[in-house]
Design a protein around this motif. Sequence first.
Motif, PDB file in Angstrom:
ATOM      1  N   ASP A 281       9.865 -45.512  54.433  1.00 25.14           N
ATOM      2  CA  ASP A 281       9.132 -45.187  53.219  1.00 25.14           C
ATOM      3  C   ASP A 281       8.151 -46.299  52.850  1.00 25.14           C
ATOM      4  O   ASP A 281       8.539 -47.456  52.702  1.00 25.14           O
ATOM      5  CB  ASP A 281      10.156 -44.995  52.085  1.00 25.14           C
ATOM      6  CG  ASP A 281       9.516 -44.460  50.819  1.00 25.14           C
ATOM      7  OD1 ASP A 281       8.283 -44.575  50.678  1.00 25.14           O
ATOM      8  OD2 ASP A 281      10.261 -43.927  49.980  1.00 25.14           O
ATOM      9  N   ASP A 283       6.858 -46.970  50.149  1.00 24.78           N
ATOM     10  CA  ASP A 283       7.085 -47.543  48.812  1.00 24.78           C
ATOM     11  C   ASP A 283       8.464 -48.177  48.646  1.00 24.78           C
ATOM     12  O   ASP A 283       8.852 -48.499  47.546  1.00 24.78           O
ATOM     13  CB  ASP A 283       6.951 -46.449  47.746  1.00 24.78           C
ATOM     14  CG  ASP A 283       5.589 -45.799  47.753  1.00 24.78           C
ATOM     15  OD1 ASP A 283       4.603 -46.541  47.726  1.00 24.78           O
ATOM     16  OD2 ASP A 283       5.534 -44.565  47.790  1.00 24.78           O
ATOM     17  N   PHE A 284       9.213 -48.355  49.756  1.00 26.63           N
ATOM     18  CA  PHE A 284      10.631 -48.683  49.575  1.00 26.63           C
ATOM     19  C   PHE A 284      10.884 -49.944  48.743  1.00 26.63           C
ATOM     20  O   PHE A 284      11.911 -50.062  48.098  1.00 26.63           O
ATOM     21  CB  PHE A 284      11.338 -48.779  50.934  1.00 26.63           C
ATOM     22  CG  PHE A 284      11.201 -50.123  51.592  1.00 26.63           C
ATOM     23  CD1 PHE A 284      12.182 -51.094  51.401  1.00 26.63           C
ATOM     24  CD2 PHE A 284      10.112 -50.431  52.389  1.00 26.63           C
ATOM     25  CE1 PHE A 284      12.072 -52.342  51.999  1.00 26.63           C
ATOM     26  CE2 PHE A 284       9.991 -51.682  52.979  1.00 26.63           C
ATOM     27  CZ  PHE A 284      10.972 -52.638  52.786  1.00 26.63           C
ATOM     28  N   ILE A 287      10.797 -48.776  44.726  1.00 26.54           N
ATOM     29  CA  ILE A 287      11.258 -47.491  44.185  1.00 26.54           C
ATOM     30  C   ILE A 287      12.650 -47.614  43.574  1.00 26.54           C
ATOM     31  O   ILE A 287      13.396 -48.539  43.858  1.00 26.54           O
ATOM     32  CB  ILE A 287      11.269 -46.361  45.241  1.00 26.54           C
ATOM     33  CG1 ILE A 287      11.981 -46.827  46.510  1.00 26.54           C
ATOM     34  CG2 ILE A 287       9.885 -45.859  45.517  1.00 26.54           C
ATOM     35  CD1 ILE A 287      12.108 -45.751  47.555  1.00 26.54           C
ATOM     36  N   ASP A 288      12.977 -46.643  42.731  1.00 26.64           N
ATOM     37  CA  ASP A 288      14.297 -46.634  42.105  1.00 26.64           C
ATOM     38  C   ASP A 288      15.143 -45.499  42.701  1.00 26.64           C
ATOM     39  O   ASP A 288      14.663 -44.703  43.509  1.00 26.64           O
ATOM     40  CB  ASP A 288      14.161 -46.451  40.589  1.00 26.64           C
ATOM     41  CG  ASP A 288      13.336 -45.228  40.225  1.00 26.64           C
ATOM     42  OD1 ASP A 288      12.952 -44.474  41.142  1.00 26.64           O
ATOM     43  OD2 ASP A 288      13.078 -45.017  39.029  1.00 26.64           O
ATOM     44  N   ALA A 290      16.272 -42.740  41.531  1.00 30.16           N
ATOM     45  CA  ALA A 290      15.850 -41.358  41.274  1.00 30.16           C
ATOM     46  C   ALA A 290      14.796 -40.916  42.285  1.00 30.16           C
ATOM     47  O   ALA A 290      14.799 -39.773  42.748  1.00 30.16           O
ATOM     48  CB  ALA A 290      15.304 -41.239  39.854  1.00 30.16           C
ATOM     49  N   THR A 291      13.899 -41.841  42.640  1.00 29.97           N
ATOM     50  CA  THR A 291      12.847 -41.510  43.604  1.00 29.97           C
ATOM     51  C   THR A 291      13.444 -41.253  44.985  1.00 29.97           C
ATOM     52  O   THR A 291      13.027 -40.330  45.689  1.00 29.97           O
ATOM     53  CB  THR A 291      11.822 -42.646  43.682  1.00 29.97           C
ATOM     54  OG1 THR A 291      11.477 -43.041  42.357  1.00 29.97           O
ATOM     55  CG2 THR A 291      10.563 -42.216  44.399  1.00 29.97           C
ATOM     56  N   LYS A 295      13.162 -37.761  47.141  1.00 30.31           N
ATOM     57  CA  LYS A 295      12.603 -37.667  48.492  1.00 30.31           C
ATOM     58  C   LYS A 295      13.614 -37.082  49.466  1.00 30.31           C
ATOM     59  O   LYS A 295      13.261 -36.304  50.350  1.00 30.31           O
ATOM     60  CB  LYS A 295      12.159 -39.050  48.963  1.00 30.31           C
ATOM     61  CG  LYS A 295      10.936 -39.539  48.207  1.00 30.31           C
ATOM     62  CD  LYS A 295      10.391 -40.833  48.772  1.00 30.31           C
ATOM     63  CE  LYS A 295       9.144 -41.218  47.988  1.00 30.31           C
ATOM     64  NZ  LYS A 295       8.395 -42.331  48.542  1.00 30.31           N
TER      65      LYS A 295
END
Lengths: 531, 302
Positions: A281, A283-284, A287-288, A290-291, A295
């Motif tokens: 990912d 954005d790893f 990210i939190d 929930a994200t 995904k």
Amino acid sequence: MKSFSKSKIHQSVVVLLSLTLLSAGCSNSANSNNESASTAPSGETPAAEFSYPITGGPELTFMNEQLGGTPEHMPIDDEYEKRTGITIKHLGGTPMTDQKFSLLLASGELPDIFLNTWLQYPGGPDKAVEQGYILKLNDLIDQYAPNLKKSLQEHPEIDKMIKTDDGTYYAFPFIRSEAGRVYGGPIIRKDWLDELKLDIPETIDEWHTVLTAFKEKNNADAPATFRTMFLGERTGGFAGAFGVMGNFYINDGKVVYGYLEPGYKEYLKTMNQWYKEGLIDKDFASIDAATVDKKMTSKVSGATIGWQFYIEKYNSAAQETDPDANFVAAPYPGAAKGQLPEFGQLDNAYAGTSSAAISSTTKNVEAAMRWLDYAYSKEGSMLNTFGVGGTTYTLENDKPVYTDLVVKNPEGLGSDQVMMKYSHGTNFPMIQQDNNLPAKYPQTTKAIDIWKKTNHESHLLPPVTPTADEADEMSSIMNDINSLVKEAELKIILGTESVDNYDEYVQQMKDMGIERVLEIQQAAYERYMKR
Amino acid sequence: MLKTRLGKDLLRNKWLYVMILPVVIYYVLFHYVPLYGTIIAFKQFVPAKGILGSDWVGLKHFEDFFSSIYFFRVIKNTVLLSFFNLLLGFPAPIILALLLNELKSPIFRRITQTITYMPHFITLVVVAGIIRYFTLSDGLLNDVIAFFGGERISFLQQPESFRPIYIISEIWQQIGWGTIIYLAAITGIDQQQYEAAKMDGANKLQQIRHVTLPGILPTIMIMLILSLGNIMNVGFEKIILLYSASIYETADVISTYVYRKGILEFSYSYSAAVGLLNSVINFTILLLANSFSKRASKNSLW
């Protein structure tokens, strides 16, 4: 102004004054109670004669280490109160790493029973006792906690874990059961694998193949997604295949720091490669949870590293829109076929979490001790493991069997959700027993055995306790180092820094005093082994 | 006592004094009494021992901070972020106020003003959430970039994009709110000056330059001095909500660094020492700015 006569003002002043005096008197008498409670009183009930429930209906305040306000009042709380005769007033919770915790200490208004990870107290648990926040329990255990005492005599290995080097007991421990020590690892979409005719990956190379296929054939934007804490810190993640993990651990009797090992650079190199190829990912790093959930359940990602209950969560969420979705546990990857990874996820039976200390300000030491000791008795253990007899289980041939309320819940709740109301399954000061609870999805039940397949046990650093001075020195060094390694790791994986610069980071850690920390840890480890 | 001037004044204006009393009490209680707590910056504060009972350690905490490998980085980040924020964020509301002032339709003007100061009332947590989601690699911003054929970038993981993100969102949130004071100052300008300027043949731009700007210059100077006095206090909460280890390089400022350090070690004293240092720097800059402004433009706080 005029309507206020002099005598009125006079009166109110007198009332105010007498009130303050009264309250001062109250707190004074409370203090004297406190003293009589903490100095060993004579003529109290000797341990042998005591039986639950306690008389006088004492009320105690209680805090745990979960942020998020006061938890809901559950049937288990009523049952506990009925059996022990002690009312518990829950004040919510705060982990030791949160600012609230320092404020709480500074305010001096501590709860009677205080669940936290006292092992992590700056300067160690000894320091918390020495600074006068929590009580040393040695004599109190002899007096009021026969069940805990008996358990410790029967299990010397637990006894060794929960005291400090000088033999101080500081808390009622949460001891995990053998199965409860493993609860996290890689999770993958089996239905995608079946579609692609691929097996569950077992090595780093196989993972590479699988993730690439997910990207190219399943159009997964982020084939693997996870939060940074699963990368070598809380779990070995993919690092175990390289024989390292981002933490302190034991290699043949020596304490090492994973980030300094040559294997770590190799591991980062591979991760950077994966990131560049778009297998991880994008954005790893920011990210939190929930994200990640979103995904995983919306076909953007097909693999993650997470906790056991994620499998339950993802399966039920994804199957609403996609009945074929099937999330299963994958083993921690090894370096080659049939070779076990050195690291996965494994906690010490006593990791220090959810251990109950008794604060020194408590006005009713005996009640607090008795309430906590109940969990270590046979009845208490049954209650915490299987819930309330007749409600959640019935005895058949002396074996507990779950009732329909649990297995076929009329409201459609999962069995774990039901048991949360009627028992303390985890994160509670007790010796955890396996409850053999049937999960909604068999994939969840199978996960533990799959994630257990590592050599982690031989590397596990036991709960050592450095001395207060050592701990101070260590935390001031480690503070900057923790920042440094997280930063270095992320920058190299994201490619904002070349992997060749890793050696400079290692040098920097040495300049900052990591070797001194290893000395301290080594000494503490050797003292622990001699206990 | 009643014979003195002060006594007379007290008697004559007793209600005025009564009215200001709560304010004075507030400041004494909440701003002056706690000052004695700053002595923990020179002690090894242990809550159980209390402030007075803790041991003195002299300048140890200051030395610790100066010798930290991150000292220069956090100072640099704090100053740069603050400086750019001031450079771009300070003129923005002035320009907007001048523009709003030129609008003919009062209705349109009021709507514009309301829209621009709305964001000021959105809580930081929500703003940070919006920024996070917009800058994700599959977020709105990247969708726009990808639409025009650009490369998707995870902005909040790029050290170089943190400052622009921070400053742009800061301006978006504060610009409308900042115009209020300038608009008030503009209404205070004598209309005859504009008449006179028109007689002399000044066009709109010249009127702004020679009448409006000089008219609000005292306000601008005061606002500038005040913001200079806050130069070391960058929005700590916002950074905490936005940053991650991958962008410490540009996003880690004094306050966030101290927060991490303080939390992990309960170093109340260390945090107090750094906070004190921060205040001393701020105060020095404020003094300098004030005296400079006094000399240059005759406007000053005191």
